[in-house]
Design a protein around this motif. Structure first.
Motif, mmCIF file in Angstrom:
data_model
loop_
_atom_site.group_PDB
_atom_site.id
_atom_site.type_symbol
_atom_site.label_atom_id
_atom_site.label_comp_id
_atom_site.label_asym_id
_atom_site.label_seq_id
_atom_site.Cartn_x
_atom_site.Cartn_y
_atom_site.Cartn_z
ATOM 1 N N UNK A 1 -96.341 86.023 7.343
ATOM 2 C CA UNK A 1 -97.142 86.568 8.438
ATOM 3 C C UNK A 1 -97.354 85.493 9.496
ATOM 4 N N UNK A 2 -96.823 85.731 10.681
ATOM 5 C CA UNK A 2 -96.955 84.804 11.805
ATOM 6 C C UNK A 2 -97.613 85.538 12.969
ATOM 7 N N UNK A 3 -97.857 84.821 14.041
ATOM 8 C CA UNK A 3 -98.469 85.440 15.212
ATOM 9 C C UNK A 3 -97.569 86.544 15.752
ATOM 10 N N UNK A 4 -98.011 87.774 15.644
ATOM 11 C CA UNK A 4 -97.334 88.938 16.203
ATOM 12 C C UNK A 4 -95.947 89.204 15.601
ATOM 13 N N UNK A 5 -95.636 88.627 14.444
ATOM 14 C CA UNK A 5 -94.322 88.846 13.841
ATOM 15 C C UNK A 5 -94.365 88.543 12.355
ATOM 16 N N UNK A 6 -93.503 89.215 11.602
ATOM 17 C CA UNK A 6 -93.254 88.872 10.205
ATOM 18 C C UNK A 6 -91.916 88.156 10.162
ATOM 19 N N UNK A 7 -91.906 86.945 9.585
ATOM 20 C CA UNK A 7 -90.695 86.139 9.570
ATOM 21 C C UNK A 7 -90.312 85.790 8.128
ATOM 22 N N UNK A 8 -89.052 85.483 7.870
ATOM 23 C CA UNK A 8 -88.629 85.092 6.524
ATOM 24 C C UNK A 8 -89.462 83.915 6.029
ATOM 25 N N UNK A 9 -89.661 83.794 4.725
ATOM 26 C CA UNK A 9 -90.492 82.708 4.192
ATOM 27 C C UNK A 9 -89.957 81.345 4.588
ATOM 28 N N UNK A 10 -90.873 80.456 5.002
ATOM 29 C CA UNK A 10 -90.473 79.108 5.400
ATOM 30 C C UNK A 10 -90.192 78.239 4.175
ATOM 31 N N UNK A 11 -90.668 78.675 3.025
ATOM 32 C CA UNK A 11 -90.382 77.990 1.773
ATOM 33 C C UNK A 11 -90.363 79.017 0.650
ATOM 34 N N UNK A 12 -89.606 78.730 -0.399
ATOM 35 C CA UNK A 12 -89.484 79.697 -1.475
ATOM 36 C C UNK A 12 -88.489 80.798 -1.130
ATOM 37 N N UNK A 13 -88.428 81.795 -1.973
ATOM 38 C CA UNK A 13 -87.474 82.880 -1.801
ATOM 39 C C UNK A 13 -88.193 84.216 -1.663
ATOM 40 N N UNK A 14 -87.448 85.235 -1.245
ATOM 41 C CA UNK A 14 -88.013 86.572 -1.158
ATOM 42 C C UNK A 14 -88.420 87.057 -2.555
ATOM 43 N N UNK A 15 -89.443 87.894 -2.580
ATOM 44 C CA UNK A 15 -89.905 88.506 -3.832
ATOM 45 C C UNK A 15 -89.572 89.992 -3.781
#
Length: 331
Positions: free
Chosen positions: A103-117
């Motif tokens: 969760x970022x400002x006004x956007x959902x972005x891929x994880x900056x660390x780790x992997x998708x769940x």
């Protein structure tokens, strides 16, 4: 008299560490002022005098966000669902879970660390009632991080999450049906500097606690739109398209003079959020260091949103600059 006692000012002093010191920061306030900041918990916050005076001024002109929204925590507790076998490798039947770090400002972005769940949707929903939180994925929602370091560039970080997405426990959210106004206005309010400042005054740890979100001040607007409201909105949108952002503020300024405010102001802020979200989505995958700031094309729209919230709070330009200066020193 009792009223005289409540109006009498006293000194709240905060000493650092184990020692009492004459130079320790102090705050002058009265008992009748305390409910202005937090009417539910009656908190006495540790802040500068300028912050306290401004916070009580803002609170007098606003309602509490609790009157407009219902907050829930993300429906997928990763620890619990892993133990149940519902968190699985990516497969045809699995759906991706949105995590707090995405969760970022006004956007959902891929994880900056780790992997998708990934979640086995059918197994997760088995036996759960359709009115339960497990089915929150069916609705659009505003989402924000549950945890944010106290020295982070922001404490409140929110965006829009469309239906058919699951959230993990590190996210808080408000469903479309649980918000009195458009979710995009809620996102603008949470992402505003005035909300981040107000939140930080009482926050003592890295949790974005529900009661502190509920306590945020929210502007009051008229229920009905008049012809002049519609004209104000259309004219301001046209000015925005021409890139005349100062002119937008001038057009909307009469709608912020008296309480409750013109709904044109709220509707225009929603239009700005739509534009910011469009720009931020267009950035695609960006470096982790870039997530702390908006695109250079989107930032002027955010600056205008902040300026509108300052005006509705009754802040002068000097007070707004002072707030931003003290906010920068809270990091």
């Amino acid at each position: 008299a009792r009223s005289d006692q409540r109006a009498r000012r006293f000194i709240s002093r905060v000493h650092g560490g184990r020692f009492f010191a004459e130079e320790s920061s102090s705050l002058s306030l009265s008992s009748e002022e305390i409910p202005l900041y937090d009417p539910e918990n009656l908190a006495i916050v540790s802040c500068d005098q300028a912050d306290w005076d401004l916070a009580t001024k803002v609170a007098e002109r606003h309602q509490r966000l609790e009157e407009f929204i219902t907050v829930n925590q993300g429906e997928v507790n990763e620890t619990n669902e892993r133990s149940r076998g519902n968190v699985v490798p990516k497969a045809d039947r699995a759906v991706r879970v949105t995590r707090g770090s995405e969760v970022c400002l006004y956007a959902v972005r891929p994880p900056s660390q780790g992997e998708h769940v990934y979640l086995d949707k059918d197994m997760f929903l088995e036996g759960k009632h359709r009115d339960s939180k497990a089915y929150a994925f069916r609705s659009d929602r505003a989402v924000w991080q549950n945890l944010s370091a106290q020295n982070n560039f922001r404490r409140l970080i929110a965006t829009y999450l469309p239906a058919d997405h699951f959230c993990n426990h590190a996210i808080s959210y408000c469903l479309n049906d649980d918000c009195v106004f458009d979710l995009r206005f809620l996102i603008a309010l949470l992402n505003s500097k005035i909300s981040d400042w107000y939140f930080r005054l009482a926050s003592t740890n890295n949790n974005i606690l529900q009661y502190l979100v509920y306590n945020l001040p929210s502007p009051r607007f008229r229920d009905r739109r008049s012809d002049s409201d519609r004209e104000m909105l259309n004219t301001s949108i046209a000015a925005r398209r021409r890139g005349e952002l100062n002119r937008c503020f001038e057009i909307l300024e009469p709608g912020m003079k008296e309480l409750p405010f013109s709904p044109a102001v709220r509707d225009f802020i929603i239009e700005l959020v739509k534009r910011i979200m469009q720009i931020e989505k267009g950035r695609g995958n960006i470096a982790r260091a870039e997530r702390s700031r908006l695109d250079s094309e989107a930032q002027p729209y955010q600056d205008l949103i902040d300026r509108l919230f300052y005006a509705m709070a009754g802040l002068t330009d000097e007070e707004a600059r002072g707030l931003e200066d003290r906010l920068s020193r809270m990091l």
